[in-house]
Design a protein around this motif. Sequence first.
Motif, PDB file in Angstrom:
ATOM      1  N   CYS A  60       0.814  -1.222   0.000  1.00 51.35           N
ATOM      2  CA  CYS A  60       0.000   0.000   0.000  1.00 51.35           C
ATOM      3  C   CYS A  60       0.845   1.269   0.000  1.00 51.35           C
ATOM      4  CB  CYS A  60      -0.960   0.010   1.201  1.00 51.35           C
ATOM      5  SG  CYS A  60      -0.149  -0.166   2.790  1.00 51.35           S
ATOM      6  N   GLU A  61       2.165   1.115   0.083  1.00 49.55           N
ATOM      7  CA  GLU A  61       3.057   2.281   0.056  1.00 49.55           C
ATOM      8  C   GLU A  61       4.345   1.889  -0.674  1.00 49.55           C
ATOM      9  OE1 GLU A  61       4.849   5.744   3.047  1.00 49.55           O
ATOM     10  OE2 GLU A  61       3.815   4.002   3.868  1.00 49.55           O
ATOM     11  N   PRO A  62       4.318   1.848  -1.997  1.00 47.06           N
ATOM     12  CA  PRO A  62       5.471   1.384  -2.773  1.00 47.06           C
ATOM     13  C   PRO A  62       6.570   2.436  -2.880  1.00 47.06           C
ATOM     14  CG  PRO A  62       3.683   1.989  -4.243  1.00 47.06           C
ATOM     15  CD  PRO A  62       3.150   2.149  -2.842  1.00 47.06           C
ATOM     16  N   VAL A 100      28.447   5.810  -9.965  1.00 44.73           N
ATOM     17  CA  VAL A 100      27.379   6.796 -10.123  1.00 44.73           C
ATOM     18  C   VAL A 100      26.047   6.048 -10.138  1.00 44.73           C
ATOM     19  CG1 VAL A 100      26.357   8.550 -11.614  1.00 44.73           C
ATOM     20  CG2 VAL A 100      28.849   8.398 -11.379  1.00 44.73           C
ATOM     21  N   VAL A 101      25.108   6.466  -9.278  1.00 39.40           N
ATOM     22  CA  VAL A 101      23.834   5.774  -9.115  1.00 39.40           C
ATOM     23  C   VAL A 101      22.753   6.439  -9.964  1.00 39.40           C
ATOM     24  CG1 VAL A 101      22.080   5.037  -7.459  1.00 39.40           C
ATOM     25  CG2 VAL A 101      24.484   5.123  -6.768  1.00 39.40           C
ATOM     26  N   THR A 102      22.018   5.638 -10.746  1.00 40.80           N
ATOM     27  CA  THR A 102      20.933   6.132 -11.589  1.00 40.80           C
ATOM     28  C   THR A 102      19.693   5.268 -11.354  1.00 40.80           C
ATOM     29  OG1 THR A 102      22.514   6.794 -13.307  1.00 40.80           O
ATOM     30  CG2 THR A 102      20.199   6.615 -13.950  1.00 40.80           C
ATOM     31  N   PRO A 103      18.536   5.870 -11.058  1.00 41.63           N
ATOM     32  CA  PRO A 103      17.324   5.065 -10.879  1.00 41.63           C
ATOM     33  C   PRO A 103      16.849   4.478 -12.200  1.00 41.63           C
ATOM     34  CG  PRO A 103      16.803   7.403 -10.766  1.00 41.63           C
ATOM     35  CD  PRO A 103      18.290   7.304 -10.804  1.00 41.63           C
ATOM     36  N   VAL A 104      16.433   3.214 -12.172  1.00 42.87           N
ATOM     37  CA  VAL A 104      15.855   2.564 -13.340  1.00 42.87           C
ATOM     38  C   VAL A 104      14.337   2.497 -13.194  1.00 42.87           C
ATOM     39  CG1 VAL A 104      15.800   0.451 -14.734  1.00 42.87           C
ATOM     40  CG2 VAL A 104      17.953   1.199 -13.701  1.00 42.87           C
ATOM     41  N   MET A 105      13.846   2.022 -12.049  1.00 46.33           N
ATOM     42  CA  MET A 105      12.412   1.975 -11.756  1.00 46.33           C
ATOM     43  C   MET A 105      12.188   2.373 -10.304  1.00 46.33           C
ATOM     44  SD  MET A 105      10.839  -1.422 -13.605  1.00 46.33           S
ATOM     45  CE  MET A 105       9.191  -1.030 -13.022  1.00 46.33           C
ATOM     46  N   ARG A 106      11.100   3.090 -10.078  1.00 44.04           N
ATOM     47  CA  ARG A 106      10.730   3.496  -8.723  1.00 44.04           C
ATOM     48  C   ARG A 106       9.315   2.997  -8.410  1.00 44.04           C
ATOM     49  NH1 ARG A 106      14.108   7.521  -6.566  1.00 44.04           N
ATOM     50  NH2 ARG A 106      15.374   8.717  -8.051  1.00 44.04           N
ATOM     51  N   ASN A 107       8.814   3.405  -7.236  1.00 41.30           N
ATOM     52  CA  ASN A 107       7.440   3.125  -6.812  1.00 41.30           C
ATOM     53  C   ASN A 107       7.134   1.625  -6.803  1.00 41.30           C
ATOM     54  OD1 ASN A 107       6.922   5.966  -6.681  1.00 41.30           O
ATOM     55  ND2 ASN A 107       6.629   5.946  -8.904  1.00 41.30           N
ATOM     56  N   MET A 108       8.035   0.858  -6.165  1.00 37.57           N
ATOM     57  CA  MET A 108       7.879  -0.583  -6.103  1.00 37.57           C
ATOM     58  C   MET A 108       7.691  -1.032  -4.657  1.00 37.57           C
ATOM     59  SD  MET A 108      10.755  -1.736  -8.902  1.00 37.57           S
ATOM     60  CE  MET A 108      10.018  -3.337  -9.216  1.00 37.57           C
ATOM     61  N   ALA A 109       7.011  -2.171  -4.510  1.00 32.08           N
ATOM     62  CA  ALA A 109       6.693  -2.704  -3.187  1.00 32.08           C
ATOM     63  C   ALA A 109       7.637  -3.858  -2.857  1.00 32.08           C
ATOM     64  CB  ALA A 109       5.244  -3.172  -3.140  1.00 32.08           C
ATOM     65  N   VAL A 144      13.097  -8.383 -12.416  1.00 27.58           N
ATOM     66  CA  VAL A 144      13.009  -7.978 -11.013  1.00 27.58           C
ATOM     67  C   VAL A 144      11.778  -8.636 -10.392  1.00 27.58           C
ATOM     68  CG1 VAL A 144      12.841  -6.064  -9.373  1.00 27.58           C
ATOM     69  CG2 VAL A 144      14.072  -5.747 -11.528  1.00 27.58           C
ATOM     70  N   THR A 145      11.955  -9.241  -9.231  1.00 30.21           N
ATOM     71  CA  THR A 145      10.813  -9.756  -8.478  1.00 30.21           C
ATOM     72  C   THR A 145      10.391  -8.709  -7.453  1.00 30.21           C
ATOM     73  OG1 THR A 145      12.176 -10.844  -6.777  1.00 30.21           O
ATOM     74  CG2 THR A 145      11.599 -12.134  -8.730  1.00 30.21           C
ATOM     75  N   GLU A 146       9.097  -8.496  -7.348  1.00 24.23           N
ATOM     76  CA  GLU A 146       8.546  -7.508  -6.421  1.00 24.23           C
ATOM     77  C   GLU A 146       7.780  -8.278  -5.338  1.00 24.23           C
ATOM     78  OE1 GLU A 146       6.070  -3.274  -6.625  1.00 24.23           O
ATOM     79  OE2 GLU A 146       5.867  -4.755  -8.221  1.00 24.23           O
ATOM     80  N   THR A 147       8.459  -8.542  -4.241  1.00 29.27           N
ATOM     81  CA  THR A 147       7.936  -9.458  -3.231  1.00 29.27           C
ATOM     82  C   THR A 147       6.592  -9.024  -2.665  1.00 29.27           C
ATOM     83  OG1 THR A 147      10.181 -10.142  -2.605  1.00 29.27           O
ATOM     84  CG2 THR A 147       8.433 -10.534  -0.997  1.00 29.27           C
ATOM     85  N   ASN A 148       6.492  -7.785  -2.247  1.00 30.40           N
ATOM     86  CA  ASN A 148       5.295  -7.342  -1.518  1.00 30.40           C
ATOM     87  C   ASN A 148       4.103  -7.041  -2.420  1.00 30.40           C
ATOM     88  OD1 ASN A 148       6.775  -7.601   0.828  1.00 30.40           O
ATOM     89  ND2 ASN A 148       7.384  -5.450   0.867  1.00 30.40           N
ATOM     90  N   ALA A 149       4.299  -7.148  -3.731  1.00 29.31           N
ATOM     91  CA  ALA A 149       3.185  -7.007  -4.670  1.00 29.31           C
ATOM     92  C   ALA A 149       2.972  -8.290  -5.474  1.00 29.31           C
ATOM     93  CB  ALA A 149       3.410  -5.836  -5.616  1.00 29.31           C
ATOM     94  N   ASN A 150       3.789  -9.336  -5.197  1.00 26.51           N
ATOM     95  CA  ASN A 150       3.648 -10.638  -5.856  1.00 26.51           C
ATOM     96  C   ASN A 150       3.717 -10.527  -7.382  1.00 26.51           C
ATOM     97  OD1 ASN A 150       3.683 -13.033  -4.466  1.00 26.51           O
ATOM     98  ND2 ASN A 150       1.521 -13.008  -3.928  1.00 26.51           N
TER      99      ASN A 150
END
Length: 311
Positions: A145-147, A159-168, A184-190
Motif C-alpha cells: 500500500c506504500e510502494p 554513479v547511481v541512476t534510478p531505473v524503476m521506482r514506486n515498487m513494493a 526484477v521480483t517484487e515481493t510485496n506485490a507478488n
Amino acid sequence: MNASAHSPGKPAPIPPSEQNLLTRVAEPWCKVSDEVLQLEGLCFDRRGTLYFLEVFGGTVFSLEPGGRTPKALFRLAGMNPASVKIHRNGQLYISLLGDFKQGGLLICNPDGSGRRTILQDYVVDDIVFASDGGFYFTHFVGSSCEPTGGVFHVSADEVVTPVMRNMAGPNGVALSTDERVLWVTETNANRLHRIDLAADGKTIAPYGTCVPYHFTGYHGPDSCSIDSDDNLYVAMYYQGRVMAFNRYGFPIGQFLIPGRDEGHHLLTTHPMLAPDSRQLLICTNDPVGQKGSWIFSAEAFAKAHKTYQFT
C-alpha cells in the motif's frame, strides 16, 4: 504430481493455474545447520567454490568444490546481509539490509578483509553485474500500500541512476544473457517485472516495461537467476518451491522441495546454477518443522550462464 499436493489443507498448495506445469522434485544436497538459518546468496567463484550467507546472524560461508561441509568465513553482526556476488576481480559484493531503513553494499576480500561500504542510503537486497563493470541493485523497501522501493543502476565509477521506482519490496534481480533485459521480483506485490533496457543500460527502452506474471499465495517471489537459454528461476518464499519462466516470462516449470506438503523447508530464498552444469541449487530452511537449513539440488532446463564474473 500426487493430487494430494493440491489439497486445500496443505500449508502451501499449488495454485490451480500452476498444477499442470512440468514439475521436478529437488533432492537434499547439503545440510548447512541443524539451526533455522535464513540462507541466501548462492554464488560461485571461478574455482567452483560456492559462497552463501545467512541473513540474521550475518555469517558468510564457503563450500569447496566436491565438499559438503560449509566453512564459516566471517560474520557481519547486525548488518543483515542478503546476498553475495563475486566481482571478476575476486572481491565479494555483499548486499546489506542493515536496519531495514539504511543498509548498503559491502565490498571486501573473500576472507572479509579490506572492507569498504557504499550505497549506505539504500536497503540493498540483491545485485547483478553487467559486463561494463557496473551493476544493478534492488532497494528493498516499500509495502503493497506504500510502494517506495526501486531498482537502480551503478556505473563502474559508482554513479547511481534510478531505473524503476514506486515498487513494493523489489527483491531479486537478474540480467539476460545479452544484457538487454532486466528481471526484477517484487515481493510485496507478488509480481515479476521484465524490463527492456535502452542502449545505455541504465534507462528503460520505449514501452519497455511489463509484468508478465502475477504470483499467487503467501509470501511472494524472492531471489532469481537465469540459465544459458535465458530461462528465469524464481524462488517462492514460504512456498517451498522454485518457479521457472522462459525468456518472455511465460511459466514453464517448477521445482518442489520435498516435505513441503507437510510444511517443511518452505522458506525457499535463492536458486542458482552451478557453473558448466544443469545443476540447480536451492537454499531453504524449515522454521516450522525444525529440520534445519539445507541446500537442495535439481536438474535445470539448460546449463548455467557464464556470467560477467567469469569473463
